[in-house]
Design an enzyme around this catalytic site. Structure first.
Site: not given
Length: 437
Positions: A20, A141, A27
């Site tokens: 990702a 978040d 990642v």
């Protein structure tokens, strides 16, 4: 130079597959050559590697997440900075490789979760967040992209990249917004410090989405959505949901952080009560401070506003006896029998007019109330229950909405200038790579 397949970091971690990419980095699935295990490696993007602020934030993520040890939080194994093909140092974070799927990907496939799975996910996430909250940390978040679901249904929270210790100096600038607009708490959108209650609000937005199949607030841009979190009530949840589920989400989405569940653990306990068929417990609310104002007779408009917000008209204050010297009693007015009869009739007519006016107001609101499902309201601990709100949401929202919309930092143009310049889309959004699973 950007990382690529086959690159070895610090002579130990060989990059194998890009999983990702996000605002701060990429990642990768990698192999730990020393221990022979598969790991996830988050590599800071090249354009940020020379930025001391981003490097410090990246180090802070490693230190923050390494403090947390819980099955519901993706573990951090290592942190390092490595030269990549002689093109300068690149920071990276080595994490547990979770065999799971982000919740946002699950929702794209299914639209919404079954009520059983939704409540299970919310309770697990709340309990995992409690580990951070108990350590004095706020995620800041919380969103579906940062919640992984394993094949067995285990929740794993990831990406504490903008988490902050409550008692530590912030990494970001004062007034800068950190978080994702679709799930941001009102106080974060205003550039205020996030608290555990901010994480709970974000989790409440997720709860709204997983049980209804849609987000409570949408718009053309991040600023539009953030302003809705600040100023607008969420749309009513579907009427086919159990009342205690609707009440749970409504409590969690109040604008005033002092009237939400103050931590992930208490939110999880509320979810557990709902799963057992009970109403969610009321959070220990922090009442608004302020001195009582002198009693006045409210106008009809003020009276209707008081009824709509579930408030009561304060009782008239009793006059205090005079402490001055003895004064002669005032002369008594004497009236004839005819005058007394006229005064008595006038008093009766005045009382009758008041009764008729009250009945008109009550009947008008009763008519409106027939079209809205009854929803229990949230009241302050130790105070009599508030009257039923007409909006379908807790009285706490109606009471605090005025405070938020009149906040000194809000102008007609929207958010504070610094907050408007911030990246409300989130500094750590993680998006799966196309074609990857």
């Amino acid at each position: 130079m950007s990382p690529r397949i086959g690159v070895m970091l610090s002579g130990r971690y060989r990059l194998h597959r890009l999983i990702a990419t996000g605002g701060m980095g990429q990642v990768w699935e990698a192999v730990d050559s020393r221990l022979g295990r598969r790991v996830a490696v988050k590599v800071l993007k090249g354009e940020f590697s020379s930025d001391p602020e981003f490097i410090e934030r990246f180090r802070a993520e490693a230190r923050t997440t390494a403090m947390l040890n819980h099955p519901g939080i993706a573990s951090v194994h290592d942190y390092g900075e490595s030269h990549m093909d002689g093109e300068g140092r690149t920071a990276y974070l080595v994490m547990e490789l979770v065999n799971g799927e982000p919740l946002n990907s699950v929702l794209k496939r299914t639209g919404r979760l079954s009520l059983r799975h939704a409540l299970d996910m919310l309770e697990q996430t709340g309990r995992a967040l409690q580990i951070a909250h108990a350590a004095g940390l706020v995620h800041r978040d919380v969103k579906p992209g940062n919640i992984l679901i394993t094949p067995t249904g285990q929740v794993k929270i990831t990406d504490f990249g903008i988490a902050k210790a409550v008692d530590a100096a912030p990494v970001t600038q004062t007034g800068m917004v950190m978080g994702t607009a679709q799930y941001i708490a009102p106080e974060q959108a205003l550039g205020h410090d996030a608290t555990p209650a901010s994480d709970v609000y974000s989790l409440g937005v997720i709860g709204y989405e997983v049980v209804s199949g849609k987000r409570p607030f949408t718009g053309d841009g991040a600023l539009t959505v953030a302003m809705k979190h600040i100023k607008e009530p969420p749309p009513p949840l579907p009427a086919d949901l159990p009342p205690n589920v609707r009440e749970l989400i409504e409590i969690t989405l109040v604008k005033n952080p002092g009237m939400r569940y103050p931590s992930g653990g208490l939110f999880a306990e509320a979810v557990a009560a709902v799963r057992a068929g009970h109403r969610p417990p009321r959070p220990n609310q922090t009442p608004s401070s302020g001195r009582a104002s002198p009693t006045t007779i409210p106008s009809s408009t003020q009276a209707r506003a008081a009824v709509a917000c579930g408030t009561k008209t304060p009782a008239p204050r009793r006059s205090r006896p005079s402490t001055s010297g003895n004064r002669p009693p005032p002369a008594r007015n004497t009236f004839s029998s005819g005058q007394r009869a006229l005064l008595w009739a006038a008093g009766m007519l005045g009382a009758l007019a008041i009764i008729i006016a009250v009945l008109i107001v009550i009947n008008s609101y009763a008519g409106n109330e027939q079209h809205q499902p009854p929803t229990p309201t949230v009241t302050d601990t130790g105070t009599p229950p508030a009257t039923k709100t007409l909006s379908g949401f807790p009285a706490a929202y109606c009471e605090y909405r005025v405070n938020w919309t009149n906040h000194k930092e809000i102008s007609n143009s929207g958010l504070p200038k610094q907050a408007a310049r911030a990246q409300l889309a989130g500094a750590t959004d993680i998006s799966p790579v196309a074609g990857q699973t």
